[in-house]
Design a protein around this motif. Sequence first.
Motif, PDB file in Angstrom:
ATOM      1  N   TYR A  86      -1.963  -7.269   8.166  1.00  0.00           N
ATOM      2  CA  TYR A  86      -2.869  -6.336   8.840  1.00  0.00           C
ATOM      3  C   TYR A  86      -2.671  -6.395  10.359  1.00  0.00           C
ATOM      4  O   TYR A  86      -2.625  -5.363  11.034  1.00  0.00           O
ATOM      5  N   ALA A  87      -2.536  -7.613  10.890  1.00  0.00           N
ATOM      6  CA  ALA A  87      -2.334  -7.766  12.332  1.00  0.00           C
ATOM      7  C   ALA A  87      -0.996  -7.171  12.761  1.00  0.00           C
ATOM      8  O   ALA A  87      -0.901  -6.525  13.815  1.00  0.00           O
ATOM      9  N   ILE A  88       0.048  -7.378  11.952  1.00  0.00           N
ATOM     10  CA  ILE A  88       1.360  -6.821  12.299  1.00  0.00           C
ATOM     11  C   ILE A  88       1.320  -5.300  12.302  1.00  0.00           C
ATOM     12  O   ILE A  88       1.915  -4.646  13.174  1.00  0.00           O
ATOM     13  N   ILE A 171      -0.300  -1.412   3.792  1.00  0.00           N
ATOM     14  CA  ILE A 171      -1.226  -1.115   4.885  1.00  0.00           C
ATOM     15  C   ILE A 171      -0.676   0.001   5.759  1.00  0.00           C
ATOM     16  O   ILE A 171      -1.433   0.859   6.252  1.00  0.00           O
ATOM     17  N   GLU A 172       0.646   0.021   5.951  1.00  0.00           N
ATOM     18  CA  GLU A 172       1.267   1.064   6.768  1.00  0.00           C
ATOM     19  C   GLU A 172       1.092   2.445   6.154  1.00  0.00           C
ATOM     20  O   GLU A 172       1.044   3.442   6.882  1.00  0.00           O
ATOM     21  N   ARG A 173       0.988   2.503   4.814  1.00  0.00           N
ATOM     22  CA  ARG A 173       0.890   3.801   4.140  1.00  0.00           C
ATOM     23  C   ARG A 173      -0.531   4.350   4.095  1.00  0.00           C
ATOM     24  O   ARG A 173      -0.728   5.484   3.645  1.00  0.00           O
ATOM     25  N   VAL A 174      -1.497   3.593   4.534  1.00  0.00           N
ATOM     26  CA  VAL A 174      -2.878   4.092   4.560  1.00  0.00           C
ATOM     27  C   VAL A 174      -2.991   5.212   5.588  1.00  0.00           C
ATOM     28  O   VAL A 174      -2.589   5.052   6.748  1.00  0.00           O
ATOM     29  N   ASP A 175      -3.512   6.342   5.181  1.00  0.00           N
ATOM     30  CA  ASP A 175      -3.632   7.508   6.055  1.00  0.00           C
ATOM     31  C   ASP A 175      -4.598   7.208   7.199  1.00  0.00           C
ATOM     32  O   ASP A 175      -5.783   6.917   6.953  1.00  0.00           O
ATOM     33  N   PRO A 176      -4.159   7.275   8.456  1.00  0.00           N
ATOM     34  CA  PRO A 176      -5.067   7.014   9.584  1.00  0.00           C
ATOM     35  C   PRO A 176      -6.266   7.964   9.631  1.00  0.00           C
ATOM     36  O   PRO A 176      -7.327   7.598  10.148  1.00  0.00           O
ATOM     37  N   GLN A 177      -6.100   9.168   9.075  1.00  0.00           N
ATOM     38  CA  GLN A 177      -7.214  10.120   9.085  1.00  0.00           C
ATOM     39  C   GLN A 177      -8.387   9.630   8.238  1.00  0.00           C
ATOM     40  O   GLN A 177      -9.545   9.938   8.542  1.00  0.00           O
ATOM     41  N   LEU A 178      -8.076   8.864   7.189  1.00  0.00           N
ATOM     42  CA  LEU A 178      -9.152   8.294   6.382  1.00  0.00           C
ATOM     43  C   LEU A 178      -9.955   7.285   7.194  1.00  0.00           C
ATOM     44  O   LEU A 178     -11.190   7.224   7.081  1.00  0.00           O
ATOM     45  N   TRP A 194     -13.477  -2.604   3.754  1.00  0.00           N
ATOM     46  CA  TRP A 194     -13.811  -2.822   2.355  1.00  0.00           C
ATOM     47  C   TRP A 194     -13.834  -1.528   1.550  1.00  0.00           C
ATOM     48  O   TRP A 194     -13.562  -1.530   0.347  1.00  0.00           O
ATOM     49  N   SER A 195     -14.156  -0.406   2.189  1.00  0.00           N
ATOM     50  CA  SER A 195     -14.299   0.854   1.465  1.00  0.00           C
ATOM     51  C   SER A 195     -13.042   1.710   1.472  1.00  0.00           C
ATOM     52  O   SER A 195     -12.845   2.528   0.556  1.00  0.00           O
ATOM     53  N   VAL A 196     -12.184   1.539   2.497  1.00  0.00           N
ATOM     54  CA  VAL A 196     -11.012   2.412   2.634  1.00  0.00           C
ATOM     55  C   VAL A 196      -9.707   1.620   2.567  1.00  0.00           C
ATOM     56  O   VAL A 196      -8.865   1.844   1.704  1.00  0.00           O
ATOM     57  N   THR A 197      -9.554   0.666   3.488  1.00  0.00           N
ATOM     58  CA  THR A 197      -8.271  -0.028   3.602  1.00  0.00           C
ATOM     59  C   THR A 197      -7.944  -0.855   2.365  1.00  0.00           C
ATOM     60  O   THR A 197      -6.864  -0.721   1.778  1.00  0.00           O
ATOM     61  N   LEU A 198      -8.873  -1.712   1.949  1.00  0.00           N
ATOM     62  CA  LEU A 198      -8.596  -2.600   0.819  1.00  0.00           C
ATOM     63  C   LEU A 198      -8.328  -1.837  -0.475  1.00  0.00           C
ATOM     64  O   LEU A 198      -7.340  -2.146  -1.166  1.00  0.00           O
ATOM     65  N   VAL A 205      -1.282  -5.499  -2.903  1.00  0.00           N
ATOM     66  CA  VAL A 205      -1.815  -6.834  -3.226  1.00  0.00           C
ATOM     67  C   VAL A 205      -1.258  -7.320  -4.559  1.00  0.00           C
ATOM     68  O   VAL A 205      -0.812  -8.475  -4.688  1.00  0.00           O
ATOM     69  N   LEU A 206      -1.263  -6.445  -5.556  1.00  0.00           N
ATOM     70  CA  LEU A 206      -0.728  -6.818  -6.869  1.00  0.00           C
ATOM     71  C   LEU A 206       0.758  -7.154  -6.784  1.00  0.00           C
ATOM     72  O   LEU A 206       1.220  -8.134  -7.368  1.00  0.00           O
ATOM     73  N   THR A 207       1.505  -6.334  -6.041  1.00  0.00           N
ATOM     74  CA  THR A 207       2.940  -6.585  -5.908  1.00  0.00           C
ATOM     75  C   THR A 207       3.199  -7.912  -5.216  1.00  0.00           C
ATOM     76  O   THR A 207       4.037  -8.710  -5.654  1.00  0.00           O
ATOM     77  N   GLY A 208       2.486  -8.177  -4.130  1.00  0.00           N
ATOM     78  CA  GLY A 208       2.665  -9.438  -3.414  1.00  0.00           C
ATOM     79  C   GLY A 208       2.300 -10.640  -4.267  1.00  0.00           C
ATOM     80  O   GLY A 208       2.985 -11.662  -4.237  1.00  0.00           O
ATOM     81  N   CYS A 209       1.228 -10.519  -5.049  1.00  0.00           N
ATOM     82  CA  CYS A 209       0.819 -11.631  -5.913  1.00  0.00           C
ATOM     83  C   CYS A 209       1.883 -11.929  -6.973  1.00  0.00           C
ATOM     84  O   CYS A 209       2.174 -13.090  -7.260  1.00  0.00           O
ATOM     85  N   VAL A 210       2.476 -10.879  -7.547  1.00  0.00           N
ATOM     86  CA  VAL A 210       3.535 -11.085  -8.538  1.00  0.00           C
ATOM     87  C   VAL A 210       4.765 -11.691  -7.877  1.00  0.00           C
ATOM     88  O   VAL A 210       5.400 -12.599  -8.429  1.00  0.00           O
ATOM     89  N   PHE A 211       5.117 -11.213  -6.684  1.00  0.00           N
ATOM     90  CA  PHE A 211       6.285 -11.725  -5.972  1.00  0.00           C
ATOM     91  C   PHE A 211       6.151 -13.214  -5.658  1.00  0.00           C
ATOM     92  O   PHE A 211       7.153 -13.923  -5.590  1.00  0.00           O
TER      93      PHE A 211
END
Length: 279
Positions: A86-88, A171-178, A194-198, A205-211
């Motif tokens: 998120y910080a990056i 996180i990069e693919r989250v639409d800034p307009q949202l 909690w309502s938009v980004t997550l 998150v699922l992909t990273g956990c599997v990786f």
Amino acid sequence: MRARIVLLGPGLSYLAVLLLLPLALLIGYTVFRRGRFGGIAYEDGSTGENFARLTDPLYAGVLTDSLRIAAVTTLLALLLGYPTAYAISRLPGRWRTVALVLVVLPFWTNFLIRTYAWIVLLSTHGVVNSALTGIGVIDRPLKLLYTEPAVVLGLLYAYLPLMVLPLYSAIERVDPQLLEASADLGARPARTFWSVTLPHTLPGVLTGCVFVFVPSLGNFVVPELLGGGRTVMVGNLIRDQFLTARDWPFGSVLALALMAFLVLLLMAQAWAGRRLGGR
């Protein structure tokens, strides 16, 4: 059609020789007995006792410990990797590239060298104990090496980038307009997260956990070096069956059982990813 065959030929040949053929050998080994001096005793005929041995409490305990260690490693990687990603994503473009290079920088060094570096850091007279003793925090060295936390730490260090990168991409693919719409409606940053980004980054998150979970579960180098052989994971068990006990049939059963579990895990991740993506 010929062009397709020509183009697919090298890749299919590679898979057939290095994936399908070894897999077929493993499947074939499972129904035979161990030879008197190890290996395969083809003359003794087939048997199903190798699969029955999977229910032995000893092996079930190793599998349970492996799942627990891999799960703890994955959870810690998520707790550390999400804020990092998120910080990056909030950095300017120039510094974002630098940060991503720093994330993958450990992969430029041999895995064994990086693991041995942790032995230097965590040993009784290593850097960590020497520093803590020098500043007066402790009176005598702590038992850091050859423990389960040391194994978790080594796995976390090895696979944390595999959590950060897919999270950053999500996180990069989250639409800034949202995010702007949420702020315009009066939502505070925490509520927006909690309502938009997550929710929109759950596939990442699922992909990273599997990786992180999959290689952590099958790793045998880190438990061997940082656990000192005291922390036995399923990867160590499989390696010992082939190289020490020379019980190839049972080692093949263990390897196939692990592969089947991981395939089911990947299928579950793909199904959940499609559901979340559709939502």
